[in-house]
Structure formats: C-alpha cells, structure tokens
Design a protein around this motif. Structure first.
Motif, mmCIF file in Angstrom:
data_model
loop_
_atom_site.group_PDB
_atom_site.id
_atom_site.type_symbol
_atom_site.label_atom_id
_atom_site.label_comp_id
_atom_site.label_asym_id
_atom_site.label_seq_id
_atom_site.Cartn_x
_atom_site.Cartn_y
_atom_site.Cartn_z
ATOM 1 N N TYR A 28 -7.580 -0.781 -5.156
ATOM 2 C CA TYR A 28 -8.166 -0.347 -3.887
ATOM 3 C C TYR A 28 -9.678 -0.586 -3.869
ATOM 4 C CZ TYR A 28 -3.894 1.686 -1.918
ATOM 5 O OH TYR A 28 -2.650 1.869 -1.358
ATOM 6 N N PHE A 39 -6.879 -0.992 7.320
ATOM 7 C CA PHE A 39 -6.617 -0.964 5.880
ATOM 8 C C PHE A 39 -7.675 -0.161 5.125
ATOM 9 C CE2 PHE A 39 -4.077 -4.778 7.047
ATOM 10 C CZ PHE A 39 -2.841 -4.240 6.726
ATOM 11 N N MET A 81 0.826 -1.213 0.000
ATOM 12 C CA MET A 81 0.000 0.000 0.000
ATOM 13 C C MET A 81 0.861 1.265 0.000
ATOM 14 S SD MET A 81 -3.282 -1.026 2.340
ATOM 15 C CE MET A 81 -4.227 0.433 1.839
ATOM 16 N N LYS A 131 -6.637 3.398 5.506
ATOM 17 C CA LYS A 131 -5.517 3.727 4.619
ATOM 18 C C LYS A 131 -5.997 3.893 3.178
ATOM 19 C CE LYS A 131 -2.981 4.349 7.642
ATOM 20 N NZ LYS A 131 -2.749 5.747 7.882
ATOM 21 N N ILE A 132 -6.905 3.034 2.747
ATOM 22 C CA ILE A 132 -7.460 3.163 1.402
ATOM 23 C C ILE A 132 -8.148 4.514 1.257
ATOM 24 C CG2 ILE A 132 -9.327 2.313 -0.098
ATOM 25 C CD1 ILE A 132 -8.475 -0.566 0.803
ATOM 26 N N GLN A 153 -5.303 7.418 1.484
ATOM 27 C CA GLN A 153 -4.423 7.493 0.320
ATOM 28 C C GLN A 153 -5.188 7.912 -0.929
ATOM 29 O OE1 GLN A 153 -2.323 3.767 -0.010
ATOM 30 N NE2 GLN A 153 -0.993 4.228 1.709
ATOM 31 N N CYS A 177 1.795 1.388 -3.758
ATOM 32 C CA CYS A 177 0.621 1.668 -4.597
ATOM 33 C C CYS A 177 0.006 3.023 -4.260
ATOM 34 C CB CYS A 177 -0.414 0.566 -4.445
ATOM 35 S SG CYS A 177 0.132 -1.004 -5.152
ATOM 36 N N GLY A 178 -0.024 3.367 -2.981
ATOM 37 C CA GLY A 178 -0.592 4.650 -2.569
ATOM 38 C C GLY A 178 0.121 5.836 -3.196
#
Length: 168
Positions: free
Chosen positions: A88, A109, A64, A112-113, A116, A67-68
């Motif tokens: 995501y 998580f 992440m 975070k999704i 981000q 990817c973030g």
C-alpha cells in the motif's frame, strides 16, 4: 470479531463507509484468510506482477479486498501484515509502480488505502511482545499517512481529504 465491530462502529460515526459488498473474507476461516493474504500480497510485490496482472479497476478492487484483510489478521501474522503495508505504501506513494489502471480512479484507490490501513489501529492482543509488534506496524502506517499528506496533499480531492481527516 473485533475488526468487524470496529468497522461497524466507524460506519455508524460516518468515519468509514460500510459497503456490504466488501470485507468478504471476514467470514472465511482464519487459516484461509492467512493463506489468501500471504499468497496474494507476496505475488503482487514480486517483480512487476501488480502492473502486469491488475489491468482493470475490478482487478485492483479484488486484490485490495484480499490484501486489505491483512490489516485484520492477528499481529502474529506480522510478516504478511508488513507486506500489505509495504504494498500500500508503494501504491500510494510511487506512481510508476502502481498498476496502470489505478490512474483511472486514483482518488478512490487512495481512499481505500487510507480506510483499509486504518484497521491496523484496532486494539489487538494485550500481550506485551504483541503490543510492541502492533505498535511497530501502526507506526509504519502512520509514516505512510504522513508521506501521503506531504507528498500528495495538493493532489488529493476534497473527498479524499475528508476520508483522510476522519481516520486521523
């Protein structure tokens, strides 16, 4: 960069948590950021790679983190950004396609999704064709937010709802 300023601004307003141990790639050169994001997200979207390879919280956090960074890339990298948005979306909304280790800390998580992906809304290029592409990518993130609210709303913790509402 503009995204770093946005993260700092959001942290000052307590909209997003600014963890100095994250956003590691911000100081890497743009070509390196592009390659890392593109390679990692493409691999994770292939087959069951995410489920096979991301076997712990630490593995998911690392993926992440890379990817973030895609949400901070220039809009010209819309293919990679679109892949990150898709990854995501899958992880947020399709429980059977998440890495199994994600279940151990799903609220974290999801937060975070949400955090981000909110970086997608940072102002970028003012060129008309780039603005239209940017708007399309933002619309995809908003669709994810809408689906999270509708599909997972009753499952979100109070803390996750707070993160969600702050970014909206």
């Amino acid at each position: 960069t503009g995204v770093s300023m946005f993260i700092d601004w959001a942290a000052q307003l307590n909209l997003l948590e600014h963890n100095p141990e994250t956003h590691i790639l911000k100081d890497f050169s743009l070509p390196v950021q592009k390659v890392l994001v593109q390679q990692v997200v493409t691999f994770l979207l292939g087959g069951n790679n995410a489920q096979k390879v991301l076997s712990s919280d630490a593995h998911i956090r690392w993926a992440m983190e890379v990817c973030g960074q895609g949400f901070a890339l220039p809009i010209e990298e819309e293919e990679s950004i679109g892949k990150v948005i898709n990854l995501y979306r899958i992880w947020a909304l399709e429980e059977k396609h998440r890495p199994p280790a994600m279940a151990n800390n799903i609220q974290y998580f999801l937060q975070k999704i949400l955090e981000q992906s909110s970086l997608m809304f940072e102002a970028r290029s003012s060129a008309k064709d780039m603005s239209e592409r940017h708007a399309m990518l933002c619309s995809k993130v908003l669709d994810i937010y809408s689906n999270i609210g509708r599909s997972l709303g009753s499952e979100l913790s109070e803390e996750t709802w707070e993160v969600f509402l702050k970014i909206l």
